[in-house]
Design a protein around this motif. Sequence first.
Motif, PDB file in Angstrom:
ATOM      1  N   LEU A  16       0.830  -1.201   0.000  1.00  0.00           N
ATOM      2  CA  LEU A  16       0.000   0.000   0.000  1.00  0.00           C
ATOM      3  C   LEU A  16       0.866   1.255   0.000  1.00  0.00           C
ATOM      4  O   LEU A  16       0.631   2.188  -0.759  1.00  0.00           O
ATOM      5  CB  LEU A  16      -0.919  -0.006   1.224  1.00  0.00           C
ATOM      6  N   ARG A  17       1.879   1.260   0.871  1.00  0.00           N
ATOM      7  CA  ARG A  17       2.804   2.396   0.954  1.00  0.00           C
ATOM      8  C   ARG A  17       4.229   1.867   1.052  1.00  0.00           C
ATOM      9  O   ARG A  17       4.474   0.850   1.687  1.00  0.00           O
ATOM     10  CB  ARG A  17       2.496   3.278   2.172  1.00  0.00           C
ATOM     11  N   ARG A  67      -1.369  -3.994   2.055  1.00  0.00           N
ATOM     12  CA  ARG A  67      -2.804  -3.727   1.996  1.00  0.00           C
ATOM     13  C   ARG A  67      -3.562  -4.411   3.130  1.00  0.00           C
ATOM     14  O   ARG A  67      -4.656  -3.983   3.490  1.00  0.00           O
ATOM     15  CB  ARG A  67      -3.365  -4.163   0.642  1.00  0.00           C
TER      16      ARG A  67
END
Length: 509
Positions: free
Chosen positions: A328-329, A402
């Motif tokens: 996600l990041r 995620r």
Amino acid sequence: MKERKDSAGRRNFRHAPLKICLQAAAGVTALNEVSRIKAAFRQPRCQYTRSGRSMETGGRRDTVHGAGPGKLPAAARGSRVINAAFPSRLSSHFTAGSDRSDSLHRRSSISVPVVLPHAVSAPRSLTDVYGPGIAVCARPELAAAEPVNRHRHTRDVVSARPIAVAADMPVICSAGGTDPDLLAHLRDSGLPVGTDLREFRNEREFADRVTEAISDGLLMSMEYPQPTTLCPDERALKSAQLVGYLNNKASITTLVDPRFQAHRSVVTRGQLAEAAPAEKSWVLKAATNDAHGGSLDVYLHQAHEQITLPAFTDVLNEFVVEEYLQILRNWGLQFYVAADARARLLAVTEQRVDAIGVYAGGRFGVVTTPPAELLAECLAITQRAADVGYRGLCSLDCAETRDGQQVVLDLNFRITSGSIPLLAMQSVRPGALDLPAESVKLTVAGPLTDLLAGIRPELAAGGLLIVAGHDTGHTDSPLRQSTLQLLVLGDDPGEVTARRRTLEEKIGK
């Protein structure tokens, strides 16, 4: 104490003795070196409370000021407020309710960064990081069995990367990075360009420059392991074995708390086919002390696609097979260890990756705040390395998946493409480090003058900073190629991204 087993079925307790053979630079035995590493895990404890976000250590209490998404504490933005160095092992006690994260956090050790007063200045050059009497060499080794021109361009480009922020620190660098027009651009931008550039054009001259620096009485900071026949450990700021071990993809299992590790296994060449089937997604990494970065020692495979194993599988005997994460990041946490042996946070950056997950550049200034636990673990990892002799810059690649997992993906204990831009920004816009910036690399099959001419309008318009460059025409390399590494600066993140993409489309990557 929880028992774990590695891929070979060997017992491995979380804080069991680390089986590392690191020869000390000053003739200390390998046993003493291992003892230093073990000692890094036995440090004073602290407390961290989620509600107050406070920390106690050594009888003092410091408050970590909150920062929501997009807003970082001053220390994390790379300002003059720098994180304190903390004990390598810290226990955690949480006041949160009994949710999933609470039960997860209780299992591991956590250290927490503290925002200090303006007592420590952020470095603006390599001299500020390393101190006097040191020469930097950021060139990966040319292995004896490797063809002379294999990855030659990558090795030379990396060696020239420190030039723009070297100040008066001697740098062993490719002559491709000392192009007169390039150096003039760097100086005109206000960067602390190196004044003692010891350039080489071929392999023989490279060895000569290193030998000359040692003869001058300088300690060598080899950012990548080099043979001790070239640079003996007693003339090295950090030993080749230490640097090699810290950068070995397999070392995460001993340097990183298990809670922050992706599922991974170390396998032999004979086990590779079974461990990395075509029907599953996975990441293959070179398990070697001679890894040289540049994405040359990592291979990503997506399920059901054809497998084309990289060249390193032909020459190595061990590999890391890691789960393919849905990220996600993605952060690059930039740290440095100065002469006082304390790990400090330089800045938090975000990483841009391409469609297959390979690093494509960094985002600076306006970034998403990493979870405090992840940031703290990375600081603790860096301090563990400092405790056993590491000095210099480093970047720890980490991510949030995620499904909420926090993972440390790679340890890059060397000067990286993320650290140089941060030092550069400290010089050219120290009062605006929280403004957005993105790094980009441009390459052409021709002289550097052509590449500079192609971006002259953008340079004249402002908001574009050259931080490194290289032209093979100044070396004996048979490849004709020039490269520039730049920072796109601005006030609006969307506008910065748009200009970076325009540059890529105009010149090509």
